[in-house]
Design an enzyme around this catalytic site. Structure first.
Site, PDB file in Angstrom:
ATOM      1  N   HIS A 213      28.175  44.507  33.473  1.00 41.35           N
ATOM      2  CA  HIS A 213      27.818  45.886  33.834  1.00 41.35           C
ATOM      3  C   HIS A 213      29.050  46.756  34.089  1.00 41.35           C
ATOM      4  O   HIS A 213      28.935  47.896  34.533  1.00 41.35           O
ATOM      5  CB  HIS A 213      26.932  45.827  35.097  1.00 41.35           C
ATOM      6  CG  HIS A 213      26.168  47.071  35.381  1.00 41.35           C
ATOM      7  ND1 HIS A 213      26.251  47.744  36.587  1.00 41.35           N
ATOM      8  CD2 HIS A 213      25.268  47.767  34.633  1.00 41.35           C
ATOM      9  CE1 HIS A 213      25.455  48.788  36.565  1.00 41.35           C
ATOM     10  NE2 HIS A 213      24.841  48.830  35.407  1.00 41.35           N
ATOM     11  N   LYS A 215      32.471  49.087  33.661  1.00 40.29           N
ATOM     12  CA  LYS A 215      32.943  50.212  32.841  1.00 40.29           C
ATOM     13  C   LYS A 215      34.436  50.364  33.103  1.00 40.29           C
ATOM     14  O   LYS A 215      34.843  50.723  34.218  1.00 40.29           O
ATOM     15  CB  LYS A 215      32.228  51.518  33.207  1.00 40.29           C
ATOM     16  CG  LYS A 215      30.729  51.512  32.905  1.00 40.29           C
ATOM     17  CD  LYS A 215      29.905  51.051  34.062  1.00 40.29           C
ATOM     18  CE  LYS A 215      28.415  51.177  33.743  1.00 40.29           C
ATOM     19  NZ  LYS A 215      27.578  50.505  34.744  1.00 40.29           N
ATOM     20  N   ASP A 220      47.550  52.317  27.599  1.00 43.97           N
ATOM     21  CA  ASP A 220      48.979  51.984  27.668  1.00 43.97           C
ATOM     22  C   ASP A 220      49.375  51.289  28.968  1.00 43.97           C
ATOM     23  O   ASP A 220      50.556  51.253  29.327  1.00 43.97           O
ATOM     24  CB  ASP A 220      49.834  53.244  27.500  1.00 43.97           C
ATOM     25  CG  ASP A 220      49.723  53.845  26.100  1.00 43.97           C
ATOM     26  OD1 ASP A 220      49.282  53.117  25.183  1.00 43.97           O
ATOM     27  OD2 ASP A 220      50.057  55.030  25.940  1.00 43.97           O
ATOM     28  N   HIS A 389      23.161  58.650  39.156  1.00 52.23           N
ATOM     29  CA  HIS A 389      23.439  57.257  38.832  1.00 52.23           C
ATOM     30  C   HIS A 389      24.651  56.742  39.620  1.00 52.23           C
ATOM     31  O   HIS A 389      25.136  55.645  39.378  1.00 52.23           O
ATOM     32  CB  HIS A 389      23.703  57.167  37.317  1.00 52.23           C
ATOM     33  CG  HIS A 389      23.684  55.792  36.749  1.00 52.23           C
ATOM     34  ND1 HIS A 389      24.812  55.185  36.236  1.00 52.23           N
ATOM     35  CD2 HIS A 389      22.685  54.889  36.610  1.00 52.23           C
ATOM     36  CE1 HIS A 389      24.505  53.979  35.794  1.00 52.23           C
ATOM     37  NE2 HIS A 389      23.214  53.776  35.997  1.00 52.23           N
ATOM     38  N   LYS A 391      27.242  55.157  42.290  1.00 56.55           N
ATOM     39  CA  LYS A 391      27.243  53.983  43.160  1.00 56.55           C
ATOM     40  C   LYS A 391      28.400  54.163  44.140  1.00 56.55           C
ATOM     41  O   LYS A 391      29.544  53.801  43.863  1.00 56.55           O
ATOM     42  CB  LYS A 391      27.439  52.695  42.360  1.00 56.55           C
ATOM     43  CG  LYS A 391      26.347  52.458  41.301  1.00 56.55           C
ATOM     44  CD  LYS A 391      26.786  52.934  39.951  1.00 56.55           C
ATOM     45  CE  LYS A 391      25.946  52.431  38.810  1.00 56.55           C
ATOM     46  NZ  LYS A 391      24.529  52.554  38.914  1.00 56.55           N
ATOM     47  N   ASP A 396      33.297  56.433  57.673  1.00 58.89           N
ATOM     48  CA  ASP A 396      34.167  57.174  58.600  1.00 58.89           C
ATOM     49  C   ASP A 396      34.986  58.258  57.919  1.00 58.89           C
ATOM     50  O   ASP A 396      36.023  58.670  58.454  1.00 58.89           O
ATOM     51  CB  ASP A 396      35.100  56.209  59.345  1.00 58.89           C
ATOM     52  CG  ASP A 396      34.338  55.170  60.157  1.00 58.89           C
ATOM     53  OD1 ASP A 396      33.162  55.415  60.451  1.00 58.89           O
ATOM     54  OD2 ASP A 396      34.922  54.125  60.475  1.00 58.89           O
TER      55      ASP A 396
END
Length: 471
Positions: A213, A215, A220, A389, A391, A396
């Site tokens: 899952h 990404k 470079d 979408h 996450k 604090d």
């Protein structure tokens, strides 16, 4: 004939129940599977075999390549000249936990750019790729046909003509449409493409439930991107009644890019069987480019500990004044729910923001089933009209996490996930300010009105709980 079917059903059901009892990981999860197996003849056992079997307990999950994945991090530890030490005990505890789980250090001196929209994210990605000199490494869960994929193709073709190496890995389930002519046109121009855990006859039942899952983009060895965005046009244009999907991504520059790149290198090695890319060309020395301390968290079914889940629980437990969570799949299990309840009852302000309408009815009702006990202890829950979408967890207004890890069983135990933990109050406050703007346009749930919701909704929530192990 009926007796034969009854006998087959009895054998299959007894085998499934025996497997749950012998190899179940948690009582609540095991009970859910028992109910699914009993309530749905044949179908329940089939679902358990596909999605519930704890294959790490079986010999066929302890194959040589699985063992090599588990040993990779130990055998190829990050070299570090001087370990960065925080003044804050809060940050020291969290970073030590992550280090022990992932063998990845906190890296200081990074530049972090938070990307809030699909347009901003892909503009930044394409601009960075256009400037690549040596190599481009790409990893996505979903690499979907459309405008964005075409843009990647056009830039890749141009960069390969300039002599730039391009390697790409993708999840074979999430990117199920990336095959045939679509994949061939990328390979024909010289892109080295490899699927993670390909869906092949003979291994399908062993790998279907374990998806990659993550990404990641590395350019470079100097610039890295990670977060929640996939390559799908739903992030830049409305393709359904959910409208344009929202998410968060980060652009990283500095020493932490090597940590992010190590995760790609590991996955690419096991997807392609090519030699490891652990050379100075791919992992160059970095000068400080900013002031942010960042640490990468990676976890998967080959991890010794559920690192993403432990990261989230640790952040909740270490919070002193506030906790902010944004997640579209908030189905975390009893340990996280209890940690949030304890935090709220300790006087910590806890805020949760979720989409009002999700991309799955089952997920929506599963999330709602936890809300009453959270609202009862004073946790603020907001429902947004648009589909977010993202996450994200921020504590604090000092420490923020952005990545691919959801608050659900799949991200905690089954998927290969990656988060970036940013120890920088300026970045954390930037995320909070943006989130507060979104909360001002969202609907805040009231405990009094929510607890009086209809019995039919409560029934659907209760029914949805049985399917949480599948989500």
């Amino acid at each position: 004939m009926f007796n034969i079917l009854l006998f087959i059903y009895a054998i299959i059901t007894l085998w499934a129940l025996f497997s749950v009892i012998m190899y179940g990981t948690r009582p609540t999860k095991s009970l859910s599977w028992v109910l699914i197996i009993v309530i749905f003849p044949f179908g329940g056992a089939l679902l358990y075999y596909l999605f519930g079997v704890n294959r790490r307990k079986f010999k066929f999950f302890r194959l040589k390549r699985s063992q090599k994945r588990k040993l990779y991090d130990i055998e190829n530890k990050e070299a570090i000249d001087a370990e960065f030490e925080f003044e804050s005990m809060q940050s020291r505890k969290l970073s030590k936990l992550i280090l022990n789980n992932t063998y990845l250090y906190v890296k200081h001196g990074n530049k972090v750019d938070v990307l809030n929209t699909g347009k901003d994210t892909f503009d930044a990605i394409f601009n960075a790729i256009e400037k690549a000199k040596d190599f481009i490494h790409v990893q996505y869960y979903i690499f979907e046909k459309g405008e964005l994929q075409d843009k990647f193709y056009e830039i890749f073709k141009k960069k390969i003509e300039e002599g730039v190496e391009i390697r790409m890995i993708y999840d074979s389930f999430g990117s199920v449409s990336f095959r045939g002519k679509l994949k061939k046109r990328f390979r024909d121009i010289g892109v080295k493409t490899n699927p993670m855990m390909p869906l092949r006859f003979g291994s399908l039942l062993f790998t279907l439930n374990y998806r990659n899952h993550r990404k990641i983009i590395i350019i470079d060895g100097k610039i890295g991107f990670t977060g929640g965005f996939n390559v799908s046009d739903k992030y830049i244009q409305s393709t359904s009644d959910l409208g344009i999907w929202e998410d968060l991504h980060v652009k990283l520059e500095g020493p932490v890019v090597n940590s992010l790149h190590r995760i790609f290198i590991k996955d690419y090695h096991f997807a392609s069987k090519e030699p490891l890319l652990l050379t100075s060309k791919y992992l160059p020395n970095h000068k400080n480019t900013g002031t942010s301390a960042v640490q990468i968290v990676a976890s998967g079914p080959d991890s010794n500990q559920p690192a993403i889940m432990q990261q989230y629980i640790a952040m909740i437990n270490l919070a002193e004044s506030s906790i902010f969570i944004a997640n579209p799949y908030f189905i975390p299990g009893s340990a996280v729910i209890l940690a949030l309840i304890i935090a709220a009852q300790s006087g910590i302000e806890v805020t949760l923001i979720v989409p009002k309408k999700g991309d799955s009815i089952l997920v929506t009702y599963s999330m709602l089933s936890n809300f009453e006990e959270l609202l009862a202890v004073g946790i603020n829950i907001y429902e947004r009209d648009g589909f977010s979408h993202s996450k994200v967890i921020v504590i604090d207004e000092k420490i923020a996490s952005i990545g691919s890890g959801n608050f659900d069983h799949r991200s905690f135990e089954l998927n290969f996930e990656i988060n970036a933990v940013i120890y920088d109050k300026n970045i954390a406050k930037q995320i909070i300010v943006e989130s507060e703007n979104k909360c001002s346009k969202a609907s805040k749930l009231s405990y009094e009105s929510f607890k009086n919701r209809s019995k039919s909704q409560k029934f659907l929530e209760g029914l949805a709980k049985f399917f949480i192990p599948l989500l």
